[in-house]
Design an enzyme around this catalytic site. Structure first.
Site, PDB file in Angstrom:
ATOM      1  N   ARG A  18       0.752  -1.302  -0.022  1.00 55.34           N
ATOM      2  CA  ARG A  18       0.097   0.084  -0.062  1.00 55.34           C
ATOM      3  C   ARG A  18       0.743   1.446  -0.043  1.00 55.34           C
ATOM      4  NH1 ARG A  18      -4.265  -0.065   4.575  1.00 55.34           N
ATOM      5  NH2 ARG A  18      -2.955  -1.657   5.401  1.00 55.34           N
ATOM      6  N   ASN A 173      -5.798  -3.737  19.790  1.00 59.86           N
ATOM      7  CA  ASN A 173      -4.495  -4.173  20.115  1.00 59.86           C
ATOM      8  C   ASN A 173      -3.600  -3.291  19.176  1.00 59.86           C
ATOM      9  OD1 ASN A 173      -2.195  -5.827  20.449  1.00 59.86           O
ATOM     10  ND2 ASN A 173      -2.832  -7.164  18.528  1.00 59.86           N
ATOM     11  N   ARG A 319      25.738  21.250   2.571  1.00 58.57           N
ATOM     12  CA  ARG A 319      25.717  19.806   2.341  1.00 58.57           C
ATOM     13  C   ARG A 319      26.641  18.939   3.231  1.00 58.57           C
ATOM     14  NH1 ARG A 319      26.481  20.124  -3.681  1.00 58.57           N
ATOM     15  NH2 ARG A 319      26.509  17.431  -3.413  1.00 58.57           N
ATOM     16  N   TYR A 352      29.452  29.069  -4.327  1.00 62.17           N
ATOM     17  CA  TYR A 352      29.813  27.866  -4.514  1.00 62.17           C
ATOM     18  C   TYR A 352      30.946  27.259  -3.830  1.00 62.17           C
ATOM     19  CZ  TYR A 352      30.139  22.839  -5.000  1.00 62.17           C
ATOM     20  OH  TYR A 352      30.246  21.402  -4.916  1.00 62.17           O
TER      21      TYR A 352
HETATM   22  C1  UD1 Z   1      -1.654  -6.926  13.580  1.00 62.73           C
HETATM   23  C2  UD1 Z   1      -2.353  -7.401  14.860  1.00 62.73           C
HETATM   24  C3  UD1 Z   1      -3.389  -6.801  15.093  1.00 62.73           C
HETATM   25  C4  UD1 Z   1      -3.288  -5.187  15.613  1.00 62.73           C
HETATM   26  C5  UD1 Z   1      -2.489  -4.441  14.569  1.00 62.73           C
HETATM   27  C6  UD1 Z   1      -1.876  -3.480  14.986  1.00 62.73           C
HETATM   28  C7  UD1 Z   1      -1.894  -9.783  14.424  1.00 62.73           C
HETATM   29  C8  UD1 Z   1      -2.486 -11.000  13.879  1.00 62.73           C
HETATM   30  N1  UD1 Z   1      -2.735  -8.758  14.248  1.00 62.73           N
HETATM   31  O1  UD1 Z   1      -2.690  -6.745  12.503  1.00 62.73           O
HETATM   32  O2  UD1 Z   1      -4.158  -7.541  16.169  1.00 62.73           O
HETATM   33  O3  UD1 Z   1      -4.559  -4.511  15.813  1.00 62.73           O
HETATM   34  O4  UD1 Z   1      -1.547  -5.075  14.087  1.00 62.73           O
HETATM   35  O5  UD1 Z   1      -1.246  -2.579  13.946  1.00 62.73           O
HETATM   36  O6  UD1 Z   1      -0.891  -9.741  14.754  1.00 62.73           O
HETATM   37  N2  UD1 Z   1       4.752  -9.388   9.198  1.00 62.73           N
HETATM   38  C9  UD1 Z   1       5.674 -10.383   9.062  1.00 62.73           C
HETATM   39  N3  UD1 Z   1       5.536 -11.582   8.498  1.00 62.73           N
HETATM   40  C10 UD1 Z   1       3.987 -11.692   8.357  1.00 62.73           C
HETATM   41  C11 UD1 Z   1       3.085 -11.065   8.673  1.00 62.73           C
HETATM   42  C12 UD1 Z   1       3.341  -9.742   9.145  1.00 62.73           C
HETATM   43  O7  UD1 Z   1       6.829 -10.005   9.200  1.00 62.73           O
HETATM   44  O8  UD1 Z   1       3.993 -12.941   7.811  1.00 62.73           O
HETATM   45  C13 UD1 Z   1       4.909  -8.237   9.805  1.00 62.73           C
HETATM   46  C14 UD1 Z   1       4.594  -7.134   8.925  1.00 62.73           C
HETATM   47  O9  UD1 Z   1       5.718  -6.485   8.306  1.00 62.73           O
HETATM   48  C15 UD1 Z   1       4.209  -6.078   9.971  1.00 62.73           C
HETATM   49  C16 UD1 Z   1       3.623  -6.606  11.107  1.00 62.73           C
HETATM   50  O10 UD1 Z   1       4.218  -7.975  10.940  1.00 62.73           O
HETATM   51  O11 UD1 Z   1       5.287  -5.106  10.239  1.00 62.73           O
HETATM   52  C17 UD1 Z   1       2.242  -6.683  11.249  1.00 62.73           C
HETATM   53  O12 UD1 Z   1       1.524  -7.428  10.227  1.00 62.73           O
HETATM   54  P1  UD1 Z   1       0.233  -6.855   9.501  1.00 62.73           P
HETATM   55  O13 UD1 Z   1      -0.264  -7.617   8.577  1.00 62.73           O
HETATM   56  O14 UD1 Z   1       0.474  -5.474   9.294  1.00 62.73           O
HETATM   57  O15 UD1 Z   1      -0.675  -7.107  10.764  1.00 62.73           O
HETATM   58  P2  UD1 Z   1      -2.255  -6.368  11.045  1.00 62.73           P
HETATM   59  O16 UD1 Z   1      -3.206  -6.986   9.962  1.00 62.73           O
HETATM   60  O17 UD1 Z   1      -2.055  -4.900  10.896  1.00 62.73           O
END
Ligand code: UD1
Ligand code: CA
Length: 451
Positions: A18, A173, A319, A352
């Protein structure tokens, strides 16, 4: 927290689709520092004793950034995105080594403070096996909800799996979690993928801990602490929050800023005492401003060291590698790159100065250009103490201007100039008396004849 070991696991395997960018999400910057670097700084400041970063397959640049910021961090690759619970287990070896506390933190939640991480660990000290951060967002859509029974946190329900009644819960959460090291692996390995997204949800750790008869805790924090970044608009919102914090901290440290909302700081900008920053100044990373310096409006600084009582701008550009010694002055439309200005030296207008050193008390006239690039390579030049460079001169690098030398206006300097010499690096002025008048008369005669 003293004496307790803490393993921090940073989840950064997301694609960040996104963001609509070729760059991995956690490498986007806030206040001149990557999201990942912000998170790792919080982890370090919270007293983390070990860190593991989980990166996506092929995200070599993310691993490199993690190593740059925290060389001791170990990197684990998650080749398939199967959820936050799955991602955490990529660091299984690190968890198995045993730590008192295990903190799981997201790479895209950069505003979390070390203090909040410490509060989360504090819940473990008080006996919880799993602790999470709760917050009440203006719009809870998309967040997991904290389910409590008699004030006790019993589960976290992801929105997709929640009933209408559960979706009405406003406490959400924040995503970060602390687990007691002794139970962490046992809890994490019980997480399954029986849910709407067929993912391993880290959030299931809460219900599992309850089933095992272990204590859980939820700590409520401000939304800003757990603000996640998924889009460019959210990146800009987080930037605004962070800039506000940085301006506040600068003013508390004594910086005078008549219009702080127009000044943009970097996370590492350092100020001495009695510094003034006028409206509309931008600081990139790596800037140090010493006592009593004034940065006038519309200046842009990056990787620059500004000494005591120096005046910069308005409209100056410093710079990387610009070093201004005490009492020197850089005025409007002056650019410096890899260049030192000695004590009390001045470049007041339109110049410069690149790849150069300018001695104490020297004066660089308006329109002076250090021609440091010949199309192939960069060359350095030196201007000695107390030298004077007349306006509109070009110093064709590499050249050395000796101490106390005087370069006449409009010179093109291609060879070294000895100390105390006066040099005319231009053609002598030629005057032809009455020649203009004679030419005009001739032209007038021609016109008459033509009629
Ligand atoms: C997650 C929480 C949700 C919470 C929200 C807060 C879970 C299941 N859900 O949801 O309860 O309200 O965050 O922002 O944890 N990531 C990985 N590998 C994966 C999946 C995710 O590294 O396989 C990392 C993503 O890069 C990210 C983070 O974990 O930095 C959270 O993953 P994301 O998919 O954004 O979770 P949410 O659906 O937002
Ligand atoms: Ca998210």
């Amino acid at each position: 927290m003293q004496g307790r070991t803490c393993l921090s696991i940073v989840l950064a395997a997301g694609e960040g689709t996104r963001m609509r960018s070729a760059r991995p999400k956690v490498l986007h910057a806030l206040a001149g520092r990557s999201l990942l670097a912000h998170v790792l700084a919080a982890v370090r400041d919270a007293g983390g004793t070990a860190a593991a970063v989980v990166v996506g397959l092929g995200h070599e640049a993310v691993a490199a950034e993690a190593r740059r910021v925290l060389p001791e961090a170990e990197i684990h690759v998650q080749s398939e995105r199967r959820g936050t619970g799955h991602a955490v287990l990529m660091a299984k070896q690190a968890i198995a080594r045993g730590a008192d506390d295990v903190v799981v933190i997201f790479g895209d939640t950069p505003l979390v403070s070390a203090q909040t991480l410490r509060r989360l660990r504090g819940a473990l000290v008080e006996g919880a096996a799993v602790a999470v951060l709760g917050f009440r967002p203006a719009d809870p859509t998309g967040y997991g909800r904290l389910i409590t029974r008699q004030g006790q946190l019993v589960a976290i329900r992801e929105e997709k799996d929640a009933t209408a009644e559960e979706r009405a819960i406003t406490l959400c959460n924040g995503g970060l979690m602390a687990l007691a090291g002794a139970q962490a692996l046992d809890i994490l390995e019980r997480i399954g993928d029986d849910n709407a997204k067929r993912e391993f949800y880290l959030t299931d750790a809460v219900a599992i801990a309850c089933e095992l008869g272990l204590k859980t805790a939820a700590i409520e924090v401000e939304e800003d602490e757990v603000r996640g970044i998924n889009t460019k608009a959210q990146l800009a919102e987080a930037e605004a929050v962070l800039q506000k914090r940085l301006r506040q901290a600068a003013m508390e440290a004594g910086v005078t800023m008549p219009a702080p909302e127009t000044v943009f700081l970097a996370a590492d900008t350092k100020f001495g005492s009695d510094v003034t920053v006028e409206p509309y100044v931008v600081f990139g990373p790596g800037v140090v401003i010493e006592d009593g310096a004034v940065i006038h409006s519309f200046s842009h600084l990056e990787g620059a060291h500004v000494g005591p009582n120096v005046s910069v701008g308005p409209f100056a550009r410093l710079r990387p590698g610009a070093e201004l010694a005490a009492n020197s002055r850089v005025g409007n439309f002056v650019e410096l790159k890899e260049a030192k200005l000695g004590e009390g030296a001045k470049a007041n207008h339109l110049a410069y100065i690149g790849d150069a050193s300018v001695g104490a008390g020297a004066n660089i006239g308006a329109g002076t250009i250090f021609c440091n690039y010949d199309g192939e390579a960069k060359h350095r030049s030196e201007v000695g103490k107390g030298a004077f460079i007349g306006s509109n001169s070009a110093l064709v690098s590499p050249v050395k201007i000796g101490e106390g030398a005087y370069v006449a206006t409009g010179s093109v300097i291609t060879e070294d100039v000895p100390a105390d010499a006066l040099v005319f690096g231009r053609a002598r002025q030629v005057v032809k008396e009455n020649r203009a008048k004679a030419l005009r008369a001739k032209a007038a005669e021609g016109k008459k004849k033509g009629k």
